[in-house]
Design a protein around this motif. Structure first.
Motif, PDB file in Angstrom:
ATOM      1  N   LEU A   7       0.854  -1.205   0.000  1.00  0.00           N
ATOM      2  CA  LEU A   7       0.000   0.000   0.000  1.00  0.00           C
ATOM      3  C   LEU A   7       0.880   1.242   0.000  1.00  0.00           C
ATOM      4  O   LEU A   7       0.628   2.216  -0.713  1.00  0.00           O
ATOM      5  N   THR A   8       1.937   1.193   0.810  1.00  0.00           N
ATOM      6  CA  THR A   8       2.887   2.300   0.835  1.00  0.00           C
ATOM      7  C   THR A   8       3.627   2.409  -0.478  1.00  0.00           C
ATOM      8  O   THR A   8       3.754   3.489  -1.053  1.00  0.00           O
ATOM      9  N   MET A  67       2.223   4.319  -3.126  1.00  0.00           N
ATOM     10  CA  MET A  67       2.157   5.775  -2.936  1.00  0.00           C
ATOM     11  C   MET A  67       3.506   6.458  -3.105  1.00  0.00           C
ATOM     12  O   MET A  67       3.589   7.676  -3.036  1.00  0.00           O
ATOM     13  N   PHE A 113     -12.689  -0.927   3.806  1.00  0.00           N
ATOM     14  CA  PHE A 113     -11.438  -0.222   3.604  1.00  0.00           C
ATOM     15  C   PHE A 113     -10.878  -0.509   2.222  1.00  0.00           C
ATOM     16  O   PHE A 113     -10.426   0.379   1.511  1.00  0.00           O
ATOM     17  N   HIS A 159     -12.750   1.337  -0.321  1.00  0.00           N
ATOM     18  CA  HIS A 159     -12.442   2.751  -0.088  1.00  0.00           C
ATOM     19  C   HIS A 159     -11.134   3.143  -0.774  1.00  0.00           C
ATOM     20  O   HIS A 159     -11.006   4.204  -1.367  1.00  0.00           O
ATOM     21  N   ILE A 160     -10.154   2.257  -0.673  1.00  0.00           N
ATOM     22  CA  ILE A 160      -8.792   2.624  -1.084  1.00  0.00           C
ATOM     23  C   ILE A 160      -8.519   2.265  -2.537  1.00  0.00           C
ATOM     24  O   ILE A 160      -7.634   2.841  -3.174  1.00  0.00           O
ATOM     25  N   LYS A 184      -7.859   4.812  -5.254  1.00  0.00           N
ATOM     26  CA  LYS A 184      -6.681   5.648  -5.101  1.00  0.00           C
ATOM     27  C   LYS A 184      -5.403   4.942  -5.550  1.00  0.00           C
ATOM     28  O   LYS A 184      -4.338   5.543  -5.573  1.00  0.00           O
ATOM     29  N   PRO A 240     -11.984  12.165   3.565  1.00  0.00           N
ATOM     30  CA  PRO A 240     -10.734  11.800   2.897  1.00  0.00           C
ATOM     31  C   PRO A 240     -10.462  10.306   2.949  1.00  0.00           C
ATOM     32  O   PRO A 240     -10.740   9.651   3.953  1.00  0.00           O
ATOM     33  N   ARG A 241      -9.918   9.757   1.870  1.00  0.00           N
ATOM     34  CA  ARG A 241      -9.564   8.340   1.822  1.00  0.00           C
ATOM     35  C   ARG A 241      -8.076   8.130   2.006  1.00  0.00           C
ATOM     36  O   ARG A 241      -7.635   7.106   2.483  1.00  0.00           O
ATOM     37  N   SER A 242      -7.318   9.106   1.534  1.00  0.00           N
ATOM     38  CA  SER A 242      -5.864   8.979   1.691  1.00  0.00           C
ATOM     39  C   SER A 242      -5.338  10.301   2.218  1.00  0.00           C
ATOM     40  O   SER A 242      -5.700  11.381   1.747  1.00  0.00           O
ATOM     41  N   ALA A 294      -9.365   5.958   6.855  1.00  0.00           N
ATOM     42  CA  ALA A 294      -8.567   6.215   5.665  1.00  0.00           C
ATOM     43  C   ALA A 294      -7.176   5.618   5.818  1.00  0.00           C
ATOM     44  O   ALA A 294      -6.806   5.137   6.875  1.00  0.00           O
ATOM     45  N   SER A 295      -6.405   5.677   4.749  1.00  0.00           N
ATOM     46  CA  SER A 295      -4.996   5.312   4.859  1.00  0.00           C
ATOM     47  C   SER A 295      -4.207   6.596   5.037  1.00  0.00           C
ATOM     48  O   SER A 295      -4.630   7.667   4.577  1.00  0.00           O
ATOM     49  N   GLN A 333      -0.140   8.248   5.131  1.00  0.00           N
ATOM     50  CA  GLN A 333       1.316   8.169   5.010  1.00  0.00           C
ATOM     51  C   GLN A 333       1.898   9.307   5.820  1.00  0.00           C
ATOM     52  O   GLN A 333       1.468  10.447   5.689  1.00  0.00           O
ATOM     53  N   LYS A 372      -1.992  12.579  -4.930  1.00  0.00           N
ATOM     54  CA  LYS A 372      -2.393  11.304  -4.324  1.00  0.00           C
ATOM     55  C   LYS A 372      -3.314  11.425  -3.110  1.00  0.00           C
ATOM     56  O   LYS A 372      -3.977  10.470  -2.745  1.00  0.00           O
ATOM     57  N   ASP A 431      -6.154  13.120  -0.387  1.00  0.00           N
ATOM     58  CA  ASP A 431      -7.361  13.937  -0.217  1.00  0.00           C
ATOM     59  C   ASP A 431      -7.221  14.934   0.917  1.00  0.00           C
ATOM     60  O   ASP A 431      -7.953  15.916   0.979  1.00  0.00           O
TER      61      ASP A 431
END
Lengths: 122, 371
Positions: free
Chosen positions: A4-5, A8, A40, A43-44, A47, B149-151, B172-173, B175, B216, B218
């Motif tokens: 997941l990281t 990104m 989740f 949701h993700i 993205k 927000p999702r991210s 959400a995720s 970072q 990337k 939100d």
């Protein structure tokens, strides 16, 4: 570092235009069990760069993800399980992330990537 | 005990035993202990001052001025390169995060306190959470399941208090990035322990060169990290770059007061005060809230709002100072290292800065255009 990281992260070295996705040189890979959270995951999903996830998972030894997937696949339990595994259960404890354009390596140690750029790369 | 600075009353069991009158470290007997200019008059403190101010080289330091339409780079304090600054920041937090967490917990930011309240030390954690909630409210971040927000990216994440809180709140995720490897490790360990290992992740990275592709996130969150950024323009443009269309950007940071139209820089005594703080906290030159607003405007961001929350954070520094003068505080501090001790010594200057209306606790928010 979970995928997941990885999904990104990108290499933003000065002059590099195609710094995403980072290639992975795995050294130590671990797997943990993560209960599936369908909300989740749904949701993700929008993205993520799904093809980058598929490629990264293969580098970590997991080739069971379908090459393409859409929102409808997120209703399928079988897919959710494999998606969950690739995204959240696989973990790179040690290794390197490699800029696909410049070859610069970013070390991952104890699961944490060090993405700091040097003075001349900024 | 009432402080001179505010209308708050801080009550703790230790308050009576630990008198502000005699700081063990400062060894001075002035009653207005929270006014640091009284400190400066004692010879002990002048000696101490040399210890942490002496580092600075000759020449003036320039107060942050993102002037004119160029919205240019804020100048670095003379004597420290950007590399030295980043290294200093990483080392300061490597050294001090454990001490902070031990005494104050996982959130490394100011609390938000209602006016004229009675604040006990236990309330501080609540206040720190309230700070997060008030910032979200100010920025109008939606709770609606379809719009939240999702991210999320937490820029200058410390040990990840905000990251974990926001990820839990919005499902959400998140970072988080920090210059400090110790903080990243600790943040991840806490996330793992709280069952957030799957979606809250931390890496060592530079806010001025965020390791993410464009668009990337939100929600782009910077809670009290902006003051460390040597290039405010680059900092803000990175926040903008990683924000997704329609995303919200929230910056909570320390600024200096806005300059009046006739002023080009802060007054010399104001600069001197900030310089001392900068030296110990590894801060580059400060800018004003208006400077941030101008930067956001220059990037065509929308719905730009800012506010001065200095009055709502007033009890914080007195409380931090008080926590140093506990047995736990002192022993932790003495065990931690010189950078942390220096940081502690400079805390009264923060209070002085607020009282002189020089230091402002600012919240600035905006939205990235949707298309």
């Amino acid at each position: 570092m979970k995928l997941l990281t990885h999904n990104m992260l990108s290499s933003n070295i000065k002059g590099v235009t195609a710094g995403y996705p980072l290639l992975i040189e795995p050294q130590i890979i671990t797997t943990t069990e993560v209960p599936i959270n369908p909300n989740f995951l749904r949701h993700i999903f929008p993205k993520l760069d799904y093809s980058a996830l598929v490629a990264a998972a293969k580098t970590l030894g997991f080739s069971d993800l379908p090459e393409t997937a859409g929102v409808s696949d997120l209703e399928d339990e079988g897919f959710l399980k494999r998606f969950n595994h690739a995204l959240l259960e696989l973990k790179l404890e040690a290794g390197a992330l490699v800029c696909p354009e410049s070859g610069r390596r970013f070390m991952v140690s104890k699961g944490i990537p060090n993405m700091l750029l040097h003075e001349d790369e900024v | 005990m009432t402080t001179a600075a505010t209308s708050f009353t801080i009550t703790t069991p230790a308050a009576t035993a630990i008198s502000y009158n005699r700081g063990i470290l400062f060894n001075q007997s002035s009653r207005s202990h929270l006014r640091s200019h009284h400190y400066l008059r004692t010879s002990t403190h002048r000696k101490l001052e040399h210890l942490f101010v002496g580092r600075r080289r000759e020449g003036k330091t320039r107060a942050g001025s993102v002037g004119g339409e160029s919205a240019g780079v804020v100048e670095m304090m003379e004597g420290r390169t950007t590399e030295e600054l980043k290294k200093g920041i990483a080392e300061l937090y490597d050294e001090s995060s454990g001490v902070w967490e031990d005494i104050w917990g996982e959130h490394m930011h100011h609390g938000y306190y209602p006016q004229d309240g009675v604040v006990s030390l236990d309330d501080h954690r609540d206040a720190q959470i309230r700070m997060i909630e008030e910032a979200l409210r100010f920025a109008g971040v939606s709770d609606d399941p379809n719009k939240r927000p999702r991210s999320i990216v937490d820029v200058g994440c410390g040990i990840g208090g905000s990251s974990r809180y926001l990820a839990k709140k919005y499902g959400a995720s998140c970072q988080g990035i920090t210059l400090s490897p110790v903080q990243a490790q600790r943040a991840q360990a806490l996330a793992d322990a709280q069952g957030l290992a799957d979606r809250v992740r931390f890496q060592v990275a530079d806010a001025l060169a965020q390791p993410f592709p464009d668009g990337k996130f939100d929600l782009v969150w910077s809670m009290e990290s902006g003051e460390h950024m040597p290039d405010k323009k680059k900092f803000v443009s990175e926040l903008d770059r990683v924000a997704a269309p329609g995303a919200t950007i929230i910056i909570v940071t320390w600024c200096h007061r806005d300059l009046s139209p006739s002023e080009e820089t802060l007054r010399p005594e104001e600069k001197r005060l900030l310089d001392k703080i900068c030296d110990s906290y590894y801060l580059p030159d400060w800018c004003s809230t208006t400077d941030y607003v101008k930067l956001l405007q220059s990037l065509s961001l929308q719905d730009i709002k800012s506010a001065d929350w200095s009055q709502y954070v007033a009890p914080f520094w007195p409380a931090v100072i008080q926590s140093v003068f506990t047995w736990k505080g002192l022993t932790s501090l003495l065990r931690s290292g010189w950078k942390t001790i220096r940081g502690a010594l400079v805390m009264p200057l923060m209070i002085e800065g607020y009282k002189k209306d020089l230091i402002k606790f600012a919240v600035i928010t905006c939205r990235k255009p949707a298309s």
